[in-house]
Design a protein around this motif. Structure first.
Motif, short mmCIF file in Angstrom:
data_model
loop_
_atom_site.label_atom_id
_atom_site.label_comp_id
_atom_site.label_asym_id
_atom_site.label_seq_id
_atom_site.Cartn_x
_atom_site.Cartn_y
_atom_site.Cartn_z
N LYS A 6 0.81 -1.21 0.00
CA LYS A 6 0.00 0.00 0.00
C LYS A 6 0.85 1.26 0.00
O LYS A 6 0.54 2.25 -0.69
CB LYS A 6 -0.94 0.00 1.22
CG LYS A 6 -1.93 1.15 1.22
CD LYS A 6 -2.92 1.03 2.37
CE LYS A 6 -3.92 2.19 2.34
NZ LYS A 6 -4.90 2.08 3.45
N GLN A 9 2.01 2.00 -3.44
CA GLN A 9 0.89 2.47 -4.27
C GLN A 9 0.63 3.96 -4.01
O GLN A 9 0.36 4.72 -4.94
CB GLN A 9 -0.36 1.66 -3.96
CG GLN A 9 -0.28 0.20 -4.40
CD GLN A 9 -1.56 -0.56 -4.06
OE1 GLN A 9 -2.63 0.02 -3.96
NE2 GLN A 9 -1.43 -1.86 -3.86
N ILE A 10 0.71 4.35 -2.74
CA ILE A 10 0.47 5.75 -2.38
C ILE A 10 1.52 6.65 -3.02
O ILE A 10 1.21 7.72 -3.55
CB ILE A 10 0.47 5.91 -0.84
CG1 ILE A 10 -0.77 5.23 -0.25
CG2 ILE A 10 0.52 7.39 -0.45
CD1 ILE A 10 -0.78 5.17 1.26
N SER A 13 0.77 7.06 -6.64
CA SER A 13 -0.42 7.91 -6.80
C SER A 13 -0.06 9.38 -6.61
O SER A 13 -0.57 10.26 -7.33
CB SER A 13 -1.51 7.51 -5.82
OG SER A 13 -1.95 6.19 -6.07
N GLU A 14 0.82 9.66 -5.65
CA GLU A 14 1.24 11.04 -5.42
C GLU A 14 1.99 11.59 -6.63
O GLU A 14 1.80 12.76 -7.01
CB GLU A 14 2.14 11.10 -4.18
CG GLU A 14 1.38 10.90 -2.87
CD GLU A 14 2.30 10.82 -1.67
OE1 GLU A 14 3.54 10.69 -1.88
OE2 GLU A 14 1.80 10.87 -0.53
N ARG A 15 2.82 10.75 -7.24
CA ARG A 15 3.52 11.18 -8.45
C ARG A 15 2.53 11.52 -9.56
O ARG A 15 2.66 12.53 -10.26
CB ARG A 15 4.48 10.09 -8.93
CG ARG A 15 5.82 10.05 -8.22
CD ARG A 15 6.74 11.16 -8.75
NE ARG A 15 7.92 11.29 -7.93
CZ ARG A 15 9.06 10.65 -8.14
NH1 ARG A 15 9.16 9.79 -9.14
NH2 ARG A 15 10.09 10.87 -7.36
N ALA A 16 1.55 10.66 -9.73
CA ALA A 16 0.55 10.89 -10.78
C ALA A 16 -0.25 12.16 -10.51
O ALA A 16 -0.52 12.96 -11.42
CB ALA A 16 -0.38 9.69 -10.89
N THR A 17 -0.62 12.39 -9.24
CA THR A 17 -1.38 13.57 -8.85
C THR A 17 -0.59 14.84 -9.14
O THR A 17 -1.15 15.87 -9.56
CB THR A 17 -1.75 13.52 -7.36
OG1 THR A 17 -2.55 12.34 -7.13
CG2 THR A 17 -2.52 14.76 -6.94
N LEU A 21 4.68 11.62 -12.87
CA LEU A 21 4.88 10.19 -12.99
C LEU A 21 5.77 9.88 -14.20
O LEU A 21 5.48 10.29 -15.32
CB LEU A 21 3.54 9.47 -13.15
CG LEU A 21 3.59 7.94 -13.12
CD1 LEU A 21 4.01 7.44 -11.75
CD2 LEU A 21 2.24 7.36 -13.53
#
Length: 393
Positions: A6, A9-10, A13-17, A21
């Motif tokens: 997890k 994954q976080i 996700s932070e990179r994508a946000t 990324l």
């Protein structure tokens, strides 16, 4: 397949946000303003044929090294190559590593000892900082290309650690800015204070010097540094790296640099390609004229800078006389958009985003090559000028 933990994954996700990324690019047929192949050697048929000829002449028919250099991987080509490199770069000895990252990790994790101090330019490459972080030495950064700040750092260290060996680390051409330090001033400062100067010339070899020997050699400073790190995956168009210095330094690294000791050697074809590239540069010099690609590259760099001035774009760029030129475009979203717009016009110019560079320092990174035409450079900058004007409305 087993899912990521997890926490990982976080982080993704932070990179994508943050629109940061990283993803592997797909090959393209765009006009190249992004690769490190400054002289076009990576696509040079003559170099490819020469490397094959070297293998045939040596009677070598092998696909791999079979082991580390200290076991079974030290082929006869290594000896030829390191002798040629020492002569070409005007140094006592050369030790070949599998990559620039391996060379920097090996050097900085093993050479500075507990109780020593490493002072490094704040914009030094990640491989340098990773290697320093693996050593037992204390380490402090100094302001980018600021000789006065370095002097103050040396004074602070000497006042507290009178027995420390001090290593000063910089690059001759910085990979994300394309600028260069005052190497002559650094050499004088280090000599006056008994410091050991280490310079990474990854983006200078092939670009500076009559034969591409690098910026230190062009400035006749090669004998004033403790170690030079050079790589072959940029202007030399192949793969691998070397550390240049004394025979004693080479012996030390063979014994203590873990990234050298505990890895399989380069395959014979890689060694033959490095030999072929340097023989190409050497042979042109022996015929009384420098390699034409170096002059073509220098001409293109001058033309690029002249067009920046003519178009009023220089205020957006970090000053550079190297093959690397950076246009500051703050914000990951904005710099990716500009890169995409240039891509639609047929130009491959990569966006450099945070966290690779500090937030607010995002940029388009233009790499100039010997094979770029003046028409291509001019067209590229005209499209960039349009993007700048649109953003200022």
């Amino acid at each position: 397949m087993v899912e990521l933990p997890k926490r990982l994954q976080i982080k993704l996700s932070e990179r994508a946000t943050n629109n940061a990324l990283r993803q592997l690019p797909i090959g393209n047929h765009l006009i190249d303003f992004s690769s490190n192949d400054y002289l076009g050697f990576a696509r040079d048929e003559a170099v490819f044929k020469k490397a094959s000829e070297i293998l045939r002449n040596e009677g070598i028919c092998a696909n791999g090294a079979t082991g580390s250099r200290l076991l079974t991987g030290n082929s006869e080509l290594y000896g030829q190559l390191e002798t040629q490199l020492a002569k070409f770069y005007d140094t006592e000895a050369a030790l070949v590593f599998n990559s620039g990252y391996d060379a920097n990790i090996g050097f900085f994790s093993s050479v500075p000892q507990r109780g020593d101090v490493v002072l490094y330019d704040e914009l030094c490459h990640a491989s340098i900082r990773d290697g320093i972080g693996m050593s037992h030495a204390q380490h402090y950064k100094f302001k980018h290309n600021d000789v006065e700040d370095l002097y103050r750092s040396i004074e602070r260290v000497k006042s507290k650690n009178t027995d420390s060996t001090i290593y000063v680390v910089t690059e001759s051409v910085f990979s994300m800015d394309g600028d260069a330090p005052d190497l002559e001033a650094l050499a004088v400062l280090c000599k006056a204070n008994g410091c050991y100067l280490v310079v990474d010339e990854a983006h200078a070899v092939g670009v500076y010097g009559e034969k591409g020997e690098g910026l230190l050699h062009q400035l006749v400073q090669q004998d004033k540094v403790f170690a030079r790190i050079i790589t072959f995956g940029k202007a030399m168009g192949c793969h691998g790296a070397a550390i240049l210095g004394s025979e004693a330094l080479k012996s030390y690294l063979v014994n203590f640099a873990r990234s050298f000791i505990y890895t399989t050697g380069l395959p014979p074809h890689s060694l033959a390609t490095i030999l072929a590239v340097h023989q190409c540069l050497e042979n042109n010099e022996q015929e009384g004229q420098p390699f034409a690609g170096i002059q073509a590259l220098k001409n293109n760099i001058q033309f690029f800078n002249a067009r920046l001035t003519a178009l009023g774009l220089e205020q957006h760029f970090i000053p550079s006389n190297s093959a690397i030129h950076c246009c500051l475009v703050p914000g990951n979203e904005q710099v990716k958009y500009w890169s995409g717009q240039l891509r639609e016009k047929g130009f491959d110019v990569k966006p450099i985003m945070s966290p690779t560079v500090p937030k607010g320092q995002e940029r388009l990174r233009f790499c100039i090559h010997s094979y770029n035409s003046e028409n291509q450079i001019n067209s590229l900058l005209l499209h960039l000028e349009m993007l700048v004007h649109l953003s200022e409305k």
